[in-house]
Design an enzyme around this catalytic site. Sequence first.
Site, mmCIF file in Angstrom:
data_model
loop_
_atom_site.group_PDB
_atom_site.id
_atom_site.type_symbol
_atom_site.label_atom_id
_atom_site.label_comp_id
_atom_site.label_asym_id
_atom_site.label_seq_id
_atom_site.Cartn_x
_atom_site.Cartn_y
_atom_site.Cartn_z
ATOM 1 N N PHE A 106 16.656 -18.522 35.317
ATOM 2 C CA PHE A 106 15.930 -18.999 36.493
ATOM 3 C C PHE A 106 14.435 -19.087 36.258
ATOM 4 O O PHE A 106 13.737 -19.860 36.921
ATOM 5 C CB PHE A 106 16.227 -18.089 37.696
ATOM 6 C CG PHE A 106 15.417 -16.826 37.771
ATOM 7 C CD1 PHE A 106 14.341 -16.721 38.641
ATOM 8 C CD2 PHE A 106 15.733 -15.724 37.001
ATOM 9 C CE1 PHE A 106 13.595 -15.559 38.730
ATOM 10 C CE2 PHE A 106 15.002 -14.557 37.080
ATOM 11 C CZ PHE A 106 13.928 -14.470 37.955
ATOM 12 N N LYS A 107 13.932 -18.330 35.311
ATOM 13 C CA LYS A 107 12.495 -18.300 35.101
ATOM 14 C C LYS A 107 11.959 -19.581 34.463
ATOM 15 O O LYS A 107 10.749 -19.780 34.398
ATOM 16 C CB LYS A 107 12.117 -17.064 34.296
ATOM 17 C CG LYS A 107 12.363 -15.797 35.121
ATOM 18 C CD LYS A 107 12.101 -14.510 34.388
ATOM 19 C CE LYS A 107 12.416 -13.340 35.313
ATOM 20 N NZ LYS A 107 12.249 -12.033 34.675
ATOM 21 N N ASP A 108 12.864 -20.466 34.041
ATOM 22 C CA ASP A 108 12.430 -21.789 33.594
ATOM 23 C C ASP A 108 11.707 -22.528 34.722
ATOM 24 O O ASP A 108 10.778 -23.303 34.469
ATOM 25 C CB ASP A 108 13.629 -22.632 33.142
ATOM 26 C CG ASP A 108 14.156 -22.224 31.779
ATOM 27 O OD1 ASP A 108 13.343 -21.880 30.907
ATOM 28 O OD2 ASP A 108 15.385 -22.248 31.584
ATOM 29 N N ALA A 111 8.111 -20.976 34.993
ATOM 30 C CA ALA A 111 7.357 -21.089 33.739
ATOM 31 C C ALA A 111 6.991 -22.535 33.427
ATOM 32 O O ALA A 111 5.873 -22.826 32.988
ATOM 33 C CB ALA A 111 8.164 -20.484 32.594
ATOM 34 N N THR A 139 12.003 -13.583 31.113
ATOM 35 C CA THR A 139 10.650 -14.094 31.336
ATOM 36 C C THR A 139 10.019 -14.569 30.028
ATOM 37 O O THR A 139 9.417 -15.641 29.968
ATOM 38 C CB THR A 139 9.753 -13.021 31.971
ATOM 39 O OG1 THR A 139 10.277 -12.667 33.241
ATOM 40 C CG2 THR A 139 8.337 -13.533 32.147
#
Length: 433
Positions: A106-108, A111, A139
């Site tokens: 999900f951190k795509d 970021a 992350t």
Amino acid sequence: MQFYSTNNASHKSDLKSAVINGMAPDKGLYMPEEISVLPESFWQELPDMDLGEIGYHVLKPYFCPTIPEEEFKKLTKDAFNFPIPLEKVSENISTLELFHGPTLAFKDIGARFLARVMAQFTHDLDQNINVLVATSGDTGSAVANGFLGVEGVDVYVLYPKGLVSDVQEKQFTTLGQNVTAIEIDGTFDDCQRLVKSAFMDDELQKKLVLTSANSINLARFLPQMVYYFYAYAQAIKQGKTDIVVSVPSGNFGNLTAGLIAYRMGLPVKHFIAATNINDIVPKYLDSGIYSPAKSISTPANAMDVGDPSNFVRVQELFNKSWDGIKKTITGFVCKNEEIFEMIDKVFKEEGYILDPHGAIGYKSLNELLKDDEFGIFLATAHPAKFPETVEEIIKQKVEQPDRLKAFLAGTKNVEELSEEFEAFKKYLLKTCK
């Protein structure tokens, strides 16, 4: 739009300074001074919007006109360019699959958005921006890949030795170029402490341009609002109402984004802050006492946080009212053996493969959801990133996406440091441009 420090509301910053600096000079976290309520026209058009369009409308109040609207529209379209489907898992429980981006996590979302915003602000600087990021799992890979090759930006990923999965480690230790992986002989909390200490060090601040790509940076956590609106849009298309969202929570940037979406008008009935045995926030919700603790290693390693940085933002949204927070958020704690049991149960009964973090989200809904409610839990990482855990439980191989195979074929290259700040400071002064 101005942004204020959680340590002192009178200290305010413009967008560019807030993004580049990451933290306020008084070491507080930045929050928007206003939270815009979305107009009725947005809700009417929402079901037919794609992810990039939702991102443009939701984030525009915070990033425009500093970034011109037409450029911002292109930015959100480029950043949010992969599917985020809402998939049924069991009766009245679905999952929002946030793992279809470049690094399968999900951190795509945050970021990729942050990297593109940062690129807007680097052109007039006479030295490189040095991005420091502490990671307990996903992350690091998301940030490293988001910033890979961005001119004028160098990335330093700090991670705890032996406490991230082999797959996660490969995704940020094999990149090279402007990305350096630093293996810290300590815990995630030690990594996060080193990053925070670097921001508070006068000598480093004078000599280097340092910023954070952790969720303490407002341009990392704010874009995570986008998928909450997208989940709602898909749910109403399916005729669902009375929506409860379970958020697997570690550093609490993800839940903070959901709560800001809620303040902007998102009609979610309730949130669940689902944690592993690092249960600082559930204990706070029970007692009103916030008591940080040393993080404990679990199979859901991205949630192994003993002092979540973003919880101060949650408190800020509710004017530090314990009663207000409790009315909107329910805490839930999942033990290690319960993670394994849930992966096994859901695979056998529903044929759906959960990763350890998603298992916590699902279990919270399975236990807390009322009969007339529809539950959505966030699937924050692809199960193929945790083969050691998942494959042993379900007794079969998890299919690896091609982009994951490419990471695994790379050669690991890392720097090794102790958890002592002076060693880290000396390294930065020697290495950073």
